[in-house]
Write a protein that holds these residues in place. Structure first.
Motif, PDB file in Angstrom:
ATOM      1  N   PRO A 121      54.199  63.150  37.476  1.00 60.29           N
ATOM      2  CA  PRO A 121      54.329  64.531  37.946  1.00 60.29           C
ATOM      3  C   PRO A 121      54.577  64.578  39.450  1.00 60.29           C
ATOM      4  N   VAL A 122      55.094  65.712  39.906  1.00 58.04           N
ATOM      5  CA  VAL A 122      55.286  65.951  41.337  1.00 58.04           C
ATOM      6  C   VAL A 122      54.079  66.742  41.832  1.00 58.04           C
ATOM      7  N   LEU A 123      53.181  66.070  42.500  1.00 55.33           N
ATOM      8  CA  LEU A 123      51.956  66.701  42.982  1.00 55.33           C
ATOM      9  C   LEU A 123      52.029  67.022  44.471  1.00 55.33           C
ATOM     10  N   ASP A 124      52.840  66.304  45.212  1.00 54.34           N
ATOM     11  CA  ASP A 124      53.036  66.529  46.642  1.00 54.34           C
ATOM     12  C   ASP A 124      54.536  66.681  46.873  1.00 54.34           C
ATOM     13  N   ILE A 125      54.998  67.918  46.991  1.00 50.45           N
ATOM     14  CA  ILE A 125      56.430  68.186  47.035  1.00 50.45           C
ATOM     15  C   ILE A 125      57.106  67.543  48.239  1.00 50.45           C
ATOM     16  N   PRO A 126      56.619  67.696  49.477  1.00 48.74           N
ATOM     17  CA  PRO A 126      57.301  67.051  50.606  1.00 48.74           C
ATOM     18  C   PRO A 126      57.400  65.534  50.458  1.00 48.74           C
ATOM     19  N   THR A 127      56.335  64.902  49.980  1.00 50.48           N
ATOM     20  CA  THR A 127      56.372  63.448  49.795  1.00 50.48           C
ATOM     21  C   THR A 127      57.389  63.062  48.735  1.00 50.48           C
ATOM     22  N   ALA A 128      57.432  63.806  47.637  1.00 46.10           N
ATOM     23  CA  ALA A 128      58.372  63.502  46.560  1.00 46.10           C
ATOM     24  C   ALA A 128      59.815  63.624  47.033  1.00 46.10           C
ATOM     25  N   ILE A 129      60.110  64.633  47.850  1.00 42.39           N
ATOM     26  CA  ILE A 129      61.465  64.794  48.371  1.00 42.39           C
ATOM     27  C   ILE A 129      61.833  63.606  49.258  1.00 42.39           C
ATOM     28  N   GLY A 130      60.892  63.165  50.097  1.00 44.51           N
ATOM     29  CA  GLY A 130      61.152  61.996  50.928  1.00 44.51           C
ATOM     30  C   GLY A 130      61.381  60.746  50.104  1.00 44.51           C
ATOM     31  N   GLN A 131      60.631  60.570  49.033  1.00 44.28           N
ATOM     32  CA  GLN A 131      60.811  59.412  48.172  1.00 44.28           C
ATOM     33  C   GLN A 131      62.153  59.459  47.447  1.00 44.28           C
ATOM     34  N   SER A 132      62.578  60.654  47.031  1.00 42.78           N
ATOM     35  CA  SER A 132      63.872  60.762  46.358  1.00 42.78           C
ATOM     36  C   SER A 132      65.011  60.420  47.308  1.00 42.78           C
ATOM     37  N   LEU A 133      64.891  60.810  48.583  1.00 40.54           N
ATOM     38  CA  LEU A 133      65.913  60.473  49.574  1.00 40.54           C
ATOM     39  C   LEU A 133      65.956  58.962  49.792  1.00 40.54           C
ATOM     40  N   THR A 134      64.807  58.339  49.895  1.00 41.75           N
ATOM     41  CA  THR A 134      64.767  56.890  50.085  1.00 41.75           C
ATOM     42  C   THR A 134      65.379  56.155  48.907  1.00 41.75           C
ATOM     43  N   ALA A 135      65.049  56.596  47.691  1.00 44.30           N
ATOM     44  CA  ALA A 135      65.587  55.952  46.494  1.00 44.30           C
ATOM     45  C   ALA A 135      67.093  56.149  46.388  1.00 44.30           C
ATOM     46  N   ALA A 136      67.574  57.361  46.650  1.00 43.51           N
ATOM     47  CA  ALA A 136      69.007  57.631  46.558  1.00 43.51           C
ATOM     48  C   ALA A 136      69.769  56.893  47.656  1.00 43.51           C
ATOM     49  N   ARG A 137      69.192  56.824  48.842  1.00 39.85           N
ATOM     50  CA  ARG A 137      69.842  56.100  49.941  1.00 39.85           C
ATOM     51  C   ARG A 137      70.000  54.622  49.592  1.00 39.85           C
ATOM     52  N   ALA A 138      69.004  54.044  48.949  1.00 39.02           N
ATOM     53  CA  ALA A 138      69.097  52.643  48.538  1.00 39.02           C
ATOM     54  C   ALA A 138      70.241  52.434  47.551  1.00 39.02           C
ATOM     55  N   ILE A 139      70.479  53.420  46.691  1.00 35.64           N
ATOM     56  CA  ILE A 139      71.576  53.317  45.725  1.00 35.64           C
ATOM     57  C   ILE A 139      72.918  53.361  46.445  1.00 35.64           C
ATOM     58  N   THR A 140      73.110  54.336  47.324  1.00 33.69           N
ATOM     59  CA  THR A 140      74.405  54.476  47.994  1.00 33.69           C
ATOM     60  C   THR A 140      74.686  53.330  48.954  1.00 33.69           C
ATOM     61  N   ARG A 141      73.625  52.712  49.474  1.00 30.79           N
ATOM     62  CA  ARG A 141      73.821  51.568  50.376  1.00 30.79           C
ATOM     63  C   ARG A 141      73.816  50.235  49.630  1.00 30.79           C
ATOM     64  N   GLY A 142      73.587  50.301  48.329  1.00 30.55           N
ATOM     65  CA  GLY A 142      73.692  49.103  47.516  1.00 30.55           C
ATOM     66  C   GLY A 142      72.602  48.092  47.736  1.00 30.55           C
ATOM     67  N   ARG A 143      71.399  48.559  47.985  1.00 23.15           N
ATOM     68  CA  ARG A 143      70.293  47.618  48.150  1.00 23.15           C
ATOM     69  C   ARG A 143      69.074  48.139  47.399  1.00 23.15           C
ATOM     70  N   PRO A 144      68.251  47.207  46.900  1.00 21.70           N
ATOM     71  CA  PRO A 144      67.045  47.636  46.158  1.00 21.70           C
ATOM     72  C   PRO A 144      66.020  48.217  47.099  1.00 21.70           C
ATOM     73  N   HIS A 145      65.099  48.993  46.538  1.00 22.61           N
ATOM     74  CA  HIS A 145      64.025  49.566  47.320  1.00 22.61           C
ATOM     75  C   HIS A 145      62.722  49.383  46.571  1.00 22.61           C
ATOM     76  N   THR A 146      61.630  49.345  47.289  1.00 21.76           N
ATOM     77  CA  THR A 146      60.322  49.197  46.664  1.00 21.76           C
ATOM     78  C   THR A 146      59.358  50.175  47.295  1.00 21.76           C
ATOM     79  N   TYR A 147      58.270  50.466  46.563  1.00 24.52           N
ATOM     80  CA  TYR A 147      57.214  51.335  47.067  1.00 24.52           C
ATOM     81  C   TYR A 147      55.881  50.631  46.886  1.00 24.52           C
TER      82      TYR A 147
END
Length: 477
Positions: A451-477
């Motif tokens: 679930p999305v319990l912290d909206i600002p944090t979730a948006i930041g995580q989605s940006l990080t994950a999507a950026r990793a896709i467009t830059r062609g590199r894996p990401h971890t949390y």
């Protein structure tokens, strides 16, 4: 199979409907076709059904107009089963049954926009990791237009020239295919392979289907070879014979865990629509679940649709005028698909909306995505919002709030049925529970937040994950 109707049921619509789709296997076949499993061998594997029963049920559903057979291969001719408008009209029924079972059979009967304690909803959502969103899957969407509000700070050397790239050939998703699995995931036990059995759809060997299907040469089967204006930072699609693109990152599935850093939003005029409320914050225990298997991808034509695209043109950003149609996955390096219950002024929301756990915060979520849109656009990432609100409600909200990305209306629950998204009922309408999916260009779900319990944090995580896709590199949390 259909039953012989009794004389007293001849005028009963419930009995008439049950005669067509009341059978256990018929209903599950409709569920699987809605999820994108359209070919005979895929349905055979997903359902674990005998060939004879599957053949009989498919013939029954085709005869009653629930399914139609479309060609995907010409030599020899092979067909897949596709839902007709009659079949898609059953999507609300599927979701109503799912919602009823989640709440009353598996849950405690409470009305909530958060996952039920039994965790089946969380299991279903996280199982999307590594799977492909069916194509084509288009929904009504708000259409953007240029406005005077800047998307990015002006370049001191002048505005960049928009790149014009030919529309790439869309990839037909192989029904049931999955993308590369997460390195920490394990593959499910494989079913014994029946190589001695003929997996061909028996209908392909029937004389009544020997003639080529007329839709093979129909206009809807041709590619849309128009051009699309993309942001200057969006990577161009791969071209046959050209350099090999960087490998896609491994899919991940996470639960927001820490507050995001505070970002300063762009200045903008005061809005006329107040937020529905602050986000509901609670606690939940969520494990990454679901598996992914590797599969090959083949390509085929996808019917063209009207796309509501967010694009940078000089120093301007798009606005909203009316509604059109858009694929849920954008023609971009990555798409962030954020799903929410309903956004708007308090007066436009159902009564006692703030009493439903997890329902509040949708206007805030849209505003936060709006204010961070420059960061997404700079990386060639598209943002799509999805709710079950009507297109006119979404257009009014987007106009008042200056939402520059498409808002898609799943009022007919087609996306919900395709992905088996969790729902709750409020205001005499089915609402989607809040979640975020990050999808790559091949429609593979690479990141899940639910679930999305912290909206600002979730948006930041989605940006990080999507950026990793467009830059062609894996990401971890």
């Amino acid at each position: 199979m259909s039953r012989e109707l009794r004389a007293q049921d001849a005028q009963c619509s419930i009995a008439q409907a049950a005669a067509v789709i009341g059978d256990w296997w018929s209903l599950l076949i409709v569920r699987e076709v809605a999820r994108g499993h359209r070919r005979f061998e895929d349905l055979l594997g997903e359902l674990g059904i005998s060939r004879k029963i599957l053949t009989d049920r498919l013939k029954h559903l085709v005869e009653h107009g629930v399914l139609t057979r479309d060609p995907y291969q010409t030599r020899p001719v092979r067909h897949e089963y596709v839902l007709t408008d009659t079949g898609w009209a059953l999507a609300p029924l599927l979701i109503t049954m799912q919602d009823w079972a989640d709440r009353w059979l598996l849950g405690a009967g409470a009305l909530t926009a958060l996952p039920e304690s039994h965790n089946s909803e969380t299991t279903r959502v996280h199982a999307l990791l590594g799977t492909r969103i069916p194509a084509p899957l288009s929904l009504p969407a708000t259409r953007p237009r240029p406005t005077a509000r800047p998307l990015l700070p002006p370049d001191p050397e002048g505005p960049p020239t928009p790149q014009r790239t030919p529309h790439p050939h869309p990839n037909r998703t192989q029904p049931g295919e999955r993308g590369p699995s997460h390195p920490h995931e394990t593959h499910p036990p494989q079913r014994p392979s029946d190589h001695h059995l003929d997996q061909t759809d028996p209908a392909e060997r029937s004389d009544q289907f020997d003639q080529p299907h007329p839709s093979l040469h129909s206009p809807s089967a041709r590619l849309d070879l128009g051009e699309t204006v993309l942001p200057a930072s969006t990577p161009a699609p791969a071209i046959a014979g050209g350099p090999t693109p960087a490998p896609a990152p491994e899919p991940t599935s996470v639960l927001p865990s820490s507050p995001a850093s505070t970002a300063q939003p762009l200045p903008r005029p005061e809005t006329t629509v107040p937020p529905d409320s602050a986000p509901q914050v609670g606690t939940a225990t969520v494990e990454q679940v679901g598996t992914a298997t590797v599969a090959q991808i083949d390509t085929a034509a996808v019917a063209p649709v009207r796309t509501a695209t967010v694009a940078q043109v000089g120093s301007e950003v798009v606005g909203v005028t009316d509604t059109g149609w858009s694929d849920v996955v954008a023609d971009a390096g990555a798409t962030v698909l954020f799903v929410y219950p309903a956004a708007g002024s308090p007066g436009a929301l159902p009564p006692r909306w703030d009493d439903i756990p997890g329902a509040m915060g949708c206007t805030l979520e849209n505003r936060l995505f709006r204010d961070r849109l420059p960061e997404f656009a700079a990386e060639g990432i598209a943002v799509h919002g999805v709710s079950t609100q009507r297109p006119d409600e979404q257009a009014a909200f987007a106009e008042a709030e200056g939402i520059a990305f498409p808002l898609l209306s799943d009022m007919d629950l087609r996306l919900a049925a395709a992905l088996r998204l969790p729902t709750f009922r409020a205001g005499q309408a089915m609402r989607l529970k809040r979640l975020i999916l990050v999808v790559d260009r091949l429609r593979v779900v690479r990141h899940v937040i639910f679930p999305v319990l912290d909206i600002p944090t979730a948006i930041g995580q989605s940006l990080t994950a999507a950026r990793a896709i467009t830059r062609g590199r894996p990401h971890t949390y």
